[in-house]
Design an enzyme around this catalytic site. Structure first.
Site, PDB file in Angstrom:
ATOM      1  N   ILE A 107       0.862  -1.172   0.000  1.00  0.00           N
ATOM      2  CA  ILE A 107       0.000   0.000   0.000  1.00  0.00           C
ATOM      3  C   ILE A 107       0.903   1.228   0.000  1.00  0.00           C
ATOM      4  O   ILE A 107       1.853   1.314   0.772  1.00  0.00           O
ATOM      5  CB  ILE A 107      -0.905   0.033   1.253  1.00  0.00           C
ATOM      6  CG1 ILE A 107      -1.644  -1.302   1.424  1.00  0.00           C
ATOM      7  CG2 ILE A 107      -1.875   1.202   1.169  1.00  0.00           C
ATOM      8  CD1 ILE A 107      -2.519  -1.693   0.261  1.00  0.00           C
ATOM      9  N   CYS A 108       0.615   2.171  -0.889  1.00  0.00           N
ATOM     10  CA  CYS A 108       1.325   3.453  -0.908  1.00  0.00           C
ATOM     11  C   CYS A 108       2.833   3.217  -1.049  1.00  0.00           C
ATOM     12  O   CYS A 108       3.274   2.393  -1.845  1.00  0.00           O
ATOM     13  CB  CYS A 108       0.964   4.243   0.343  1.00  0.00           C
ATOM     14  SG  CYS A 108       1.480   5.972   0.351  1.00  0.00           S
ATOM     15  N   ASN A 109       3.646   3.898  -0.236  1.00  0.00           N
ATOM     16  CA  ASN A 109       5.088   3.760  -0.395  1.00  0.00           C
ATOM     17  C   ASN A 109       5.677   2.558   0.337  1.00  0.00           C
ATOM     18  O   ASN A 109       6.902   2.399   0.396  1.00  0.00           O
ATOM     19  CB  ASN A 109       5.827   5.044   0.006  1.00  0.00           C
ATOM     20  CG  ASN A 109       5.587   5.425   1.455  1.00  0.00           C
ATOM     21  OD1 ASN A 109       5.186   4.600   2.276  1.00  0.00           O
ATOM     22  ND2 ASN A 109       5.836   6.689   1.778  1.00  0.00           N
ATOM     23  N   THR A 127       2.898   3.773  -6.789  1.00  0.00           N
ATOM     24  CA  THR A 127       3.057   4.214  -5.405  1.00  0.00           C
ATOM     25  C   THR A 127       2.446   5.602  -5.289  1.00  0.00           C
ATOM     26  O   THR A 127       1.837   6.111  -6.247  1.00  0.00           O
ATOM     27  CB  THR A 127       4.539   4.218  -4.982  1.00  0.00           C
ATOM     28  OG1 THR A 127       4.628   4.480  -3.570  1.00  0.00           O
ATOM     29  CG2 THR A 127       5.341   5.264  -5.737  1.00  0.00           C
TER      30      THR A 127
END
Length: 326
Positions: A107-109, A127
């Site tokens: 998830i995300c970074n 990202t």
């Protein structure tokens, strides 16, 4: 029973953890016991981790506890992730856990931790838009698609920033149990089934503000306060008490864009906020934000965001529970 593992750590973004897990937890309301998700959190630090917002989260296990093989393993993100390099033993654990999982991702970074573990070579990922360039530099043999809400590449899944983890979880749920269950969960969580456009439409357009003490910043404040005005560049230069040439150069140097570009983006940002927050007619929003008419606002939205104002508004409304953006 499907085992979903969320990997957490000190400084993790709380919504990266709770958003996707809540999708699977809500899904259990609509599934037979044998089809339900079993959720577990595994910490790369101690069992108790402090999230970036100060919330203390008690993980069910740590990486040293002999974690069961996961059907789906996701690594959450957070502010410290891009610059954080895990010790070799934790990198080795993460690499093995992902390789053993039926599906894995981030998830995300959180994708940076997978990159450091050597899991992204030859893969396509996304990202948070603000970290995409750094990820491409870290993983030159990966393809980073900066404007995707989520990406599926074989058994590797990645999402854009923060709330995009919910989009990814809904996508995975739909694949596992069909659109009806996913729609019911989206309705329970009051989110859209699928966003239109890429993540750039949700990133801040107004990150080009000049130094507060600069005459350029005062001009920007005047623009934002009176978006209905036509704002010819000569008038802006007069407000800054500068020659037209000097003003244009100074504005571009301090903000990274031309005055007209800043004005257009400011109008788009104001219109987005109005579209998200109420039922004001699009024609009225176009006038209030300085576009002049709905046709010009539509052209600006399609050019900048890839969607029309109406489609953008639909992404934030749930009047029809069965409605899903294509």
């Amino acid at each position: 029973m499907t085992i979903v593992t969320m990997v957490v750590f000190d400084g993790v973004q709380a919504l990266d953890v709770s958003g996707p897990l809540d999708v699977f937890a809500e899904a259990n309301r609509f599934l037979m016991p044998s089809d339900r998700y079993r959720l577990q959190t595994v910490s790369l630090d101690g069992a108790a981790v402090t999230c970036s917002n100060g919330l203390v989260l008690q993980a069910g296990q740590t990486w040293q506890d002999g974690v069961p093989v996961s059907d789906l393993l996701l690594v959450a993100g957070g502010p410290p992730v891009p610059g954080r390099l895990l010790p070799q033993d934790r990198q080795a654990w993460l690499r093995q856990a992902c390789q053993q999982a039926h599906r894995f991702g981030a998830i995300c970074n959180g994708i940076f931790l997978l990159g450091h573990a050597g899991l992204l070579a030859g893969r396509t990922v996304t990202t948070h838009w603000n970290d995409a360039a750094a990820l491409a530099q870290l993983c030159p043999h990966a393809r980073v698609e900066a404007d995707r809400i989520y990406v599926e590449d074989g058994n590797l899944y990645s999402s854009a920033g923060v709330t995009a983890g919910i989009d990814l979880a809904l996508y995975l749920l739909r694949r596992d149990h069909g659109p009806e269950v996913a729609r019911n969960v989206a309705k329970r969580l009051v989110v859209v089934m699928q966003r239109a456009g890429g993540q750039s439409q949700f990133s801040p357009w107004l990150d080009a503000m000049a130094d507060p003490a600069s005459p350029i910043a005062e001009v920007q404040r005047q623009i934002l306060a009176q978006l209905r005005q036509p704002w010819p560049v000569a008038e802006l230069a007069r407000l800054a008490n500068m020659s037209l040439r000097s003003f244009t150069r100074s504005f571009s140097r301090e903000t990274g864009m031309a005055p007209a570009q800043f004005i257009q983006r400011a109008r788009i940002e104001a219109a987005r906020n109005l579209l998200e927050s109420g039922d004001q007619p699009i024609k009225g929003i176009a006038y209030e934000c300085g576009f002049g008419d709905a046709g010009r606002m539509r052209q600006a939205f399609v050019r900048a965001l890839g969607v029309s104002p109406q489609r953008y508004r639909e992404a934030f409304r749930q009047h029809d529970p069965a409605c899903r953006l294509a």
